[in-house]
Enzyme design. Structure first.
Site, PDB file in Angstrom:
ATOM      1  N   GLY A  16     -53.997  66.467  50.385  1.00 46.84           N
ATOM      2  CA  GLY A  16     -53.086  65.879  49.394  1.00 46.84           C
ATOM      3  C   GLY A  16     -53.662  65.792  47.993  1.00 46.84           C
ATOM      4  CG  ASN A  18     -52.350  70.719  44.851  1.00 49.91           C
ATOM      5  OD1 ASN A  18     -52.441  71.115  43.695  1.00 49.91           O
ATOM      6  ND2 ASN A  18     -53.080  71.218  45.850  1.00 49.91           N
ATOM      7  CG  MET A 109     -50.650  74.067  55.287  1.00 51.26           C
ATOM      8  SD  MET A 109     -50.583  75.257  53.933  1.00 51.26           S
ATOM      9  CE  MET A 109     -51.599  76.565  54.608  1.00 51.26           C
ATOM     10  CG  HIS A 110     -43.215  73.475  59.320  1.00 48.77           C
ATOM     11  ND1 HIS A 110     -43.260  73.659  60.691  1.00 48.77           N
ATOM     12  CD2 HIS A 110     -41.898  73.434  58.994  1.00 48.77           C
ATOM     13  CE1 HIS A 110     -42.019  73.724  61.154  1.00 48.77           C
ATOM     14  NE2 HIS A 110     -41.178  73.597  60.148  1.00 48.77           N
ATOM     15  CG  LEU A 112     -39.757  74.399  54.710  1.00 51.45           C
ATOM     16  CD1 LEU A 112     -39.630  74.152  53.213  1.00 51.45           C
ATOM     17  CD2 LEU A 112     -39.493  73.112  55.497  1.00 51.45           C
ATOM     18  CG  ASN A 129     -44.727  76.566  48.722  1.00 52.55           C
ATOM     19  OD1 ASN A 129     -45.316  75.594  49.192  1.00 52.55           O
ATOM     20  ND2 ASN A 129     -45.146  77.814  48.938  1.00 52.55           N
ATOM     21  CG  HIS A 131     -48.612  81.034  48.077  1.00 54.14           C
ATOM     22  ND1 HIS A 131     -49.055  80.685  49.343  1.00 54.14           N
ATOM     23  CD2 HIS A 131     -48.900  82.344  47.924  1.00 54.14           C
ATOM     24  CE1 HIS A 131     -49.585  81.755  49.918  1.00 54.14           C
ATOM     25  NE2 HIS A 131     -49.506  82.772  49.079  1.00 54.14           N
ATOM     26  CG  ASP A 171     -46.081  81.995  50.624  1.00 55.32           C
ATOM     27  OD1 ASP A 171     -45.725  80.825  50.393  1.00 55.32           O
ATOM     28  OD2 ASP A 171     -46.942  82.284  51.454  1.00 55.32           O
ATOM     29  CD  GLU A 200     -54.104  75.126  44.799  1.00 53.65           C
ATOM     30  OE1 GLU A 200     -53.750  76.046  45.539  1.00 53.65           O
ATOM     31  OE2 GLU A 200     -54.654  74.094  45.234  1.00 53.65           O
TER      32      GLU A 200
HETATM   33  C1  GAR Z   1     -53.619  74.133  48.371  1.00 56.54           C
HETATM   34  O1  GAR Z   1     -54.684  74.976  48.081  1.00 56.54           O
HETATM   35  C2  GAR Z   1     -52.323  74.945  48.400  1.00 56.54           C
HETATM   36  O2  GAR Z   1     -52.316  75.976  47.471  1.00 56.54           O
HETATM   37  C3  GAR Z   1     -52.343  75.472  49.813  1.00 56.54           C
HETATM   38  O3  GAR Z   1     -52.794  74.383  50.582  1.00 56.54           O
HETATM   39  C4  GAR Z   1     -53.723  73.619  49.802  1.00 56.54           C
HETATM   40  C5  GAR Z   1     -53.384  72.149  49.928  1.00 56.54           C
HETATM   41  O4  GAR Z   1     -54.361  71.333  49.354  1.00 56.54           O
HETATM   42  N1  GAR Z   1     -51.023  75.890  50.207  1.00 56.54           N
HETATM   43  C6  GAR Z   1     -50.753  77.033  50.849  1.00 56.54           C
HETATM   44  O5  GAR Z   1     -51.616  77.807  51.206  1.00 56.54           O
HETATM   45  C7  GAR Z   1     -49.276  77.292  51.119  1.00 56.54           C
HETATM   46  N2  GAR Z   1     -49.075  78.602  51.639  1.00 56.54           N
HETATM   47  P1  GAR Z   1     -54.119  69.759  49.155  1.00 56.54           P
HETATM   48  O6  GAR Z   1     -53.644  69.210  50.498  1.00 56.54           O
HETATM   49  O7  GAR Z   1     -55.455  69.198  48.776  1.00 56.54           O
HETATM   50  O8  GAR Z   1     -53.077  69.600  48.087  1.00 56.54           O
END
Ligand code: GAR
Length: 222
Positions: A16, A18, A109-110, A112, A129, A131, A171, A200
């Site tokens: 989390g 982000n 990471m699911h 939809l 989203n 990515h 994506d 990010e």
């Molecule tokens: C992030 O790096 C995001 O880009 C990736 O999961 C991580 C979550 O980090 N998402 C994907 O790969 C989606 N396909 P966080 O839980 O610390 O925000």
């Protein structure tokens, strides 16, 4: 309309960081007129749920395993299709019960299903989203690993990050904002990951703001 606070539902699966960037930006110059009304995780142990609780944001844990137990009928080619479909239908109900303006997938990471995306579309609630790759570059769950490997093999000079609208194809939805991340010779994969995460945290705020601005404009003109 632009003075109204946009209500955000944030979907997470992990640390989390982000989500934290969004929490920190809400109500500040980078993301004015926005508030997070709920954080939903598909993992019970997500640290992001603790971050939300600390910020006094309502949370929910939506557990796929229960649906897999309830709808075990599956074939190899359509693994847990019914369980996933029902899970996503209930996820849509859970999310829409709060009447959000926008849903932000921040490390969700699911994949939809239509049973989630269609009711959200019908309700006029965009789903966006984050990515960690450029459009069309590395789709799926291992984008950073794939980019690191591709650079080692001399196939790419840069990777990137995007915030995009979510459509059924994973994506592949229309990008809202993108940022290039040039690869560096001799950099470890951990250091690349860290560099991507730091970028990010800025881009998810920018992309969310841009999606909210677009939403307000489209509501004004309709
Ligand atoms: C992030 O790096 C995001 O880009 C990736 O999961 C991580 C979550 O980090 N998402 C994907 O790969 C989606 N396909 P966080 O839980 O610390 O925000």
């Amino acid at each position: 309309m632009s003075n109204t606070k946009a209500k955000l539902t944030v979907l997470i699966s992990g640390s989390g960081s982000n989500l934290q960037a969004l929490i920190d930006a809400c109500g500040k110059a980078a993301l004015p007129n926005a508030e997070i009304i709920r954080v939903v995780s598909n993992k019970k142990a997500s640290f992001g749920l603790e971050r939300a609780q600390k910020a006094q944001i309502p949370t929910a844990y939506h557990n796929l395993l229960e649906y897999k137990k309830r709808f075990p009928d599956t074939t190899e080619s359509k693994k847990f299709e019914q369980a996933r479909s029902e899970y996503d239908r209930d996820l849509a109900s859970l999310v829409l019960a709060d009447t959000p303006d926008i849903v932000v997938c921040a490390g969700w990471m699911h994949i939809l299903a239509p049973t989630f995306l269609e009711p959200l579309k019908d309700a006029g609630v965009p789903v966006i989203n984050l990515h960690p790759a450029l459009p069309g570059q590395f789709n799926g769950a291992h984008a950073i690993d794939d980019a690191y490997k591709a650079f080692q093999e001399g196939k790419i000079e840069k990777t990137g990050i995007m915030i995009h609208y979510v459509i059924l194809e994973v994506d592949m939805g229309e990008p809202i904002v993108t940022r290039d991340i040039p690869m560096r010779k001799g950099e470890s994969q951990d250091d690349l990951e860290q560099r991507i995460h730091e970028n990010e945290w800025e881009l998810i705020v920018q992309g969310t703001k841009k999606a909210i601005d677009t939403l307000w404009k489209s509501r004004q003109s309709s």
